[in-house]
Design an enzyme around this catalytic site. Structure first.
Site, PDB file in Angstrom:
ATOM      1  N   GLY A  14      20.409  22.821   7.838  1.00  0.00           N
ATOM      2  CA  GLY A  14      21.707  22.449   8.426  1.00  0.00           C
ATOM      3  C   GLY A  14      22.847  22.910   7.540  1.00  0.00           C
ATOM      4  N   ILE A 130      24.762  17.560   4.158  1.00  0.00           N
ATOM      5  CA  ILE A 130      25.710  16.443   4.267  1.00  0.00           C
ATOM      6  C   ILE A 130      25.021  15.103   4.000  1.00  0.00           C
ATOM      7  CG2 ILE A 130      27.229  17.618   5.897  1.00  0.00           C
ATOM      8  CD1 ILE A 130      26.005  15.752   8.107  1.00  0.00           C
ATOM      9  N   ASP A 131      23.678  15.102   3.990  1.00  0.00           N
ATOM     10  CA  ASP A 131      22.954  13.823   3.946  1.00  0.00           C
ATOM     11  C   ASP A 131      22.931  13.145   2.569  1.00  0.00           C
ATOM     12  OD1 ASP A 131      22.444  14.205   6.573  1.00  0.00           O
ATOM     13  OD2 ASP A 131      20.308  14.608   6.374  1.00  0.00           O
ATOM     14  N   ARG A 158      38.660   2.611  15.671  1.00  0.00           N
ATOM     15  CA  ARG A 158      39.147   1.252  15.377  1.00  0.00           C
ATOM     16  C   ARG A 158      40.444   0.970  16.152  1.00  0.00           C
ATOM     17  NH1 ARG A 158      36.860  -3.264  12.739  1.00  0.00           N
ATOM     18  NH2 ARG A 158      36.496  -2.315  10.719  1.00  0.00           N
ATOM     19  N   MET A 173      25.274  10.676  11.295  1.00  0.00           N
ATOM     20  CA  MET A 173      24.092  11.499  10.980  1.00  0.00           C
ATOM     21  C   MET A 173      23.301  10.957   9.794  1.00  0.00           C
ATOM     22  SD  MET A 173      24.787  15.494  11.614  1.00  0.00           S
ATOM     23  CE  MET A 173      24.352  16.222  13.199  1.00  0.00           C
ATOM     24  N   GLY A 189      35.361  -0.345   6.508  1.00  0.00           N
ATOM     25  CA  GLY A 189      35.333  -1.809   6.599  1.00  0.00           C
ATOM     26  C   GLY A 189      34.466  -2.288   7.754  1.00  0.00           C
ATOM     27  N   SER A 218      38.393  -6.699  16.833  1.00  0.00           N
ATOM     28  CA  SER A 218      37.529  -5.513  16.948  1.00  0.00           C
ATOM     29  C   SER A 218      36.409  -5.597  15.926  1.00  0.00           C
ATOM     30  CB  SER A 218      38.349  -4.253  16.702  1.00  0.00           C
ATOM     31  OG  SER A 218      38.720  -4.157  15.356  1.00  0.00           O
ATOM     32  N   ARG A 248      30.654  -0.950  23.147  1.00  0.00           N
ATOM     33  CA  ARG A 248      30.601   0.496  23.424  1.00  0.00           C
ATOM     34  C   ARG A 248      29.827   1.200  22.316  1.00  0.00           C
ATOM     35  NH1 ARG A 248      32.548  -1.228  27.368  1.00  0.00           N
ATOM     36  NH2 ARG A 248      34.222  -0.393  28.672  1.00  0.00           N
ATOM     37  N   ARG A 257      29.285  17.824  10.514  1.00  0.00           N
ATOM     38  CA  ARG A 257      28.840  18.957   9.708  1.00  0.00           C
ATOM     39  C   ARG A 257      29.926  20.015   9.529  1.00  0.00           C
ATOM     40  NH1 ARG A 257      22.994  19.593  11.160  1.00  0.00           N
ATOM     41  NH2 ARG A 257      23.425  21.689  11.830  1.00  0.00           N
TER      42      ARG A 257
HETATM   43  O1  F6P Z   1      21.354  18.725   7.850  1.00  0.00           O
HETATM   44  C1  F6P Z   1      21.277  17.382   7.944  1.00  0.00           C
HETATM   45  C2  F6P Z   1      21.474  16.934   9.365  1.00  0.00           C
HETATM   46  O2  F6P Z   1      22.829  17.036   9.709  1.00  0.00           O
HETATM   47  C3  F6P Z   1      20.939  15.537   9.606  1.00  0.00           C
HETATM   48  O3  F6P Z   1      21.820  14.539   9.207  1.00  0.00           O
HETATM   49  C4  F6P Z   1      20.683  15.588  11.082  1.00  0.00           C
HETATM   50  O4  F6P Z   1      19.690  14.673  11.426  1.00  0.00           O
HETATM   51  C5  F6P Z   1      20.191  16.982  11.296  1.00  0.00           C
HETATM   52  O5  F6P Z   1      20.762  17.750  10.273  1.00  0.00           O
HETATM   53  C6  F6P Z   1      20.522  17.566  12.639  1.00  0.00           C
HETATM   54  O6  F6P Z   1      19.970  18.847  12.716  1.00  0.00           O
HETATM   55  P1  F6P Z   1      20.219  19.881  13.883  1.00  0.00           P
HETATM   56  O7  F6P Z   1      21.590  20.459  13.703  1.00  0.00           O
HETATM   57  O8  F6P Z   1      19.168  20.897  13.688  1.00  0.00           O
HETATM   58  O9  F6P Z   1      20.126  19.125  15.171  1.00  0.00           O
END
Ligand code: F6P
Length: 324
Positions: A14, A130-131, A158, A173, A189, A218, A248, A257
């Site tokens: 990713g 990003i994880d 919010r 994600m 928060g 909220s 919701r 990303r």
């Molecule tokens: O690269 C990490 C990530 O953004 C995860 O947080 C997410 O689960 C995954 O990639 C999603 O991957 P793709 O873009 O292949 O659906």
């Protein structure tokens, strides 16, 4: 060890904001040390297909501020096969590439490990995801930008939640990791944060909602994508138990990303890019370069990809004390 003359750089898995800043740093550091630098398109897929491009100082100009990756990226199934790795190795030989810098996450480093075992190619990794789910660095490239994207989005949610007196479940994600949810949840928060590192206890969540302030109209619950229950199911359970809440669900998805990298991510990528090239020149391989307590650290790939199974208790404590 043979002298390294040409290094290849690629991004894989990713994409994450700051990957371009990392490519720029690797290319310019390579040139600074009189190396040739070759860009490999689309990660391991492009390596197998021989998609190589020469990199110059100019080729990485004006990219430090751009999200995504100019080298493109892919999740390669072919590289998981011995045949795919053999073709990739032949391509590297044919293009005189002596060493690699891989920017990516768990899948990227797992592939790199197999490659080193079979062909002894010197590879150094940069944590690009990003994880933030890699061991051996306090932060991965892209994490800071992603959590800021989340808080930007949830601040907006919010506004409407507050106007309608609504409860929002926001799914962020993190397939195997709750670190985006945890930190962004504190930042917005949130009333509760649900992550894969701790089993979601629905009764506890209900209790938390029951005990939450009645004067606050909220409510925001942040759920990590990898949580075992999931946003829509939790929303259904809340609707059944608390029909008074107008509930919701909002899934933030791939917006997390993209976007221009934060200053923290640009500086992190720049530091790590320099450290990666210098590591190769010093004979290191099979390691991810990271920053821990503001110092550069090298962690073997097989350790870097081990997941943290528990969330930082000091962060969890913040949620418990401040969110009610
Ligand atoms: O690269 C990490 C990530 O953004 C995860 O947080 C997410 O689960 C995954 O990639 C999603 O991957 P793709 O873009 O292949 O659906």
């Amino acid at each position: 060890m043979e002298k390294i003359k040409t290094i290849g750089v690629f991004t894989s898995g990713g994409d994450s904001p700051g990957m371009n800043a990392a490519i720029r740093a690797i290319v310019r550091t390579g040139l600074y040390y009189d190396l040739n630098v070759t860009g490999i398109m689309r990660g391991y897929e492009g390596m197998i297909a021989g998609e190589f491009i020469p990199m110059s100082r100019k080729s990485v100009a004006n990219i430090i501020q751009r999200g995504g990756t100019i080298l493109k990226t892919a999740r390669s199934e072919t590289f998981k096969t011995a045949e795919g790795r053999r073709t990739a190795y032949e391509q590297l030989k044919q293009h005189n590439i002596d060493a690699l810098v891989a920017i990516g996450g768990e899948g990227t480093f797992t592939g790199a490990n197999a490659f080193i075992r079979e062909y002894n190619v010197p590879i150094i990794g940069l944590p690009g995801t990003i994880d933030n789910d890699l061991i051996g660095t306090d932060y991965t490239i892209g994490y800071d930008t992603a959590i800021n994207t989340v808080i930007d989005a949830v601040d907006k949610i919010r506004d409407t939640a507050e106007s309608h007196d609504r409860l929002f479940i926001v799914e962020v994600m993190g397939r195997d990791s709750g670190l985006i949810a945890l930190r962004s949840g504190i930042g917005v928060g949130a009333e509760a944060i649900l992550i894969p590192e701790s089993r979601t206890n629905i009764e506890e969540l209900f209790k938390r909602l029951e005990e939450s302030r009645k004067d606050k109209s909220s409510k925001i619950i942040i759920v990590a994508e990898g949580d075992e229950v999931g946003g829509f199911e939790i929303a259904d359970m809340i609707r059944e138990r608390f029909p008074k809440y107008d509930t919701r669900v909002s899934i933030l998805g791939h917006i997390q990303r993209g976007g221009k990298p934060s200053c923290m991510d640009r500086v992190l990528a720049s530091r790590l890019g320099i450290a990666a090239v210098e590591a190769l020149l010093n004979g290191r391989k099979g390691m991810m370069v990271g920053i821990i307590n503001n110092n550069v650290h090298y962690t073997p790939f097989y350790n870097a990809i081990k997941h943290l199974s528990e969330a930082d208790p000091s962060l969890l404590k913040i949620v418990n004390i401040l969110s009610l």
